[in-house]
Design an enzyme around this catalytic site. Structure first.
Site, PDB file in Angstrom:
ATOM      1  N   GLU A   1     -41.936 -13.590 -35.474  1.00 45.54           N
ATOM      2  CA  GLU A   1     -40.744 -12.966 -36.024  1.00 45.54           C
ATOM      3  C   GLU A   1     -39.801 -12.662 -34.871  1.00 45.54           C
ATOM      4  OE1 GLU A   1     -43.788 -11.514 -37.017  1.00 45.54           O
ATOM      5  OE2 GLU A   1     -43.827 -12.067 -39.128  1.00 45.54           O
TER       6      GLU A   1
ATOM      7  N   TYR B   1     -36.817 -20.598 -28.991  1.00 47.35           N
ATOM      8  CA  TYR B   1     -37.789 -21.042 -29.983  1.00 47.35           C
ATOM      9  C   TYR B   1     -37.362 -22.370 -30.609  1.00 47.35           C
ATOM     10  CZ  TYR B   1     -39.046 -16.129 -29.441  1.00 47.35           C
ATOM     11  OH  TYR B   1     -39.378 -14.904 -28.926  1.00 47.35           O
TER      12      TYR B   1
END
Length: 146
Positions: free
Chosen positions: A104, A116
């Site tokens: 998250e 990411y």
């Protein structure tokens, strides 16, 4: 440059970095619990010239790896060290034949999201009011070969 398992003796420096970098930082007790009590946890530090400059926390859950935290000292950000931690995590997860790696991230954390995405993570859901200040989080997943 080396990555090794986090030890209790590392927590002073890790917590110092944690408090300098995050809005809702973990404390020493949180990390200590992970290291001593959580059999699914794996926490690692990145060292440069015997100084801890980053760390990553992982949970190994069945067929997946969850990144619980990742950080690089501000003075070393933008120099590829977080990428080294991500590469380490992905290599470890693939070696363990996991299906995916997930995490998250705050919707406002543009730098982290870019990191990411660079490693192939996809935004698959929004977790409403996930953080203590009410901010939403993206759930991001990278599928692995398994």
């Amino acid at each position: 440059m080396s990555i090794r398992k986090m030890e209790i003796e590392d927590l002073r420096k890790v917590v110092e970095l944690e408090h300098a970098l995050f809005l809702s930082p973990w404390n020493e007790e949180d990390f200590s619990h992970e290291l001593k009590e959580n059999p699914m946890a794996g926490y690692y530090v990145l060292e440069k010239e015997n100084e801890i400059i980053g760390y990553i926390g992982l949970w190994f859950l069945g067929d997946q790896c969850q990144i619980t935290t990742i950080a690089t000292d501000q003075k070393y950000q933008g120099q590829g060290y977080a990428s080294q931690l991500m590469e380490y995590t992905l290599e470890k997860s693939e070696a363990l034949h996991y299906q995916n790696v997930n995490l998250e991230v705050r919707v406002s954390n543009v730098k982290a999201i870019a990191l990411y995405e660079k490693f192939g993570f996809k935004n698959v859901a929004i977790r409403k009011r996930y953080y203590s200040n009410g901010e939403d989080a993206y759930l991001m997943i990278k599928e692995l070969e398994g």
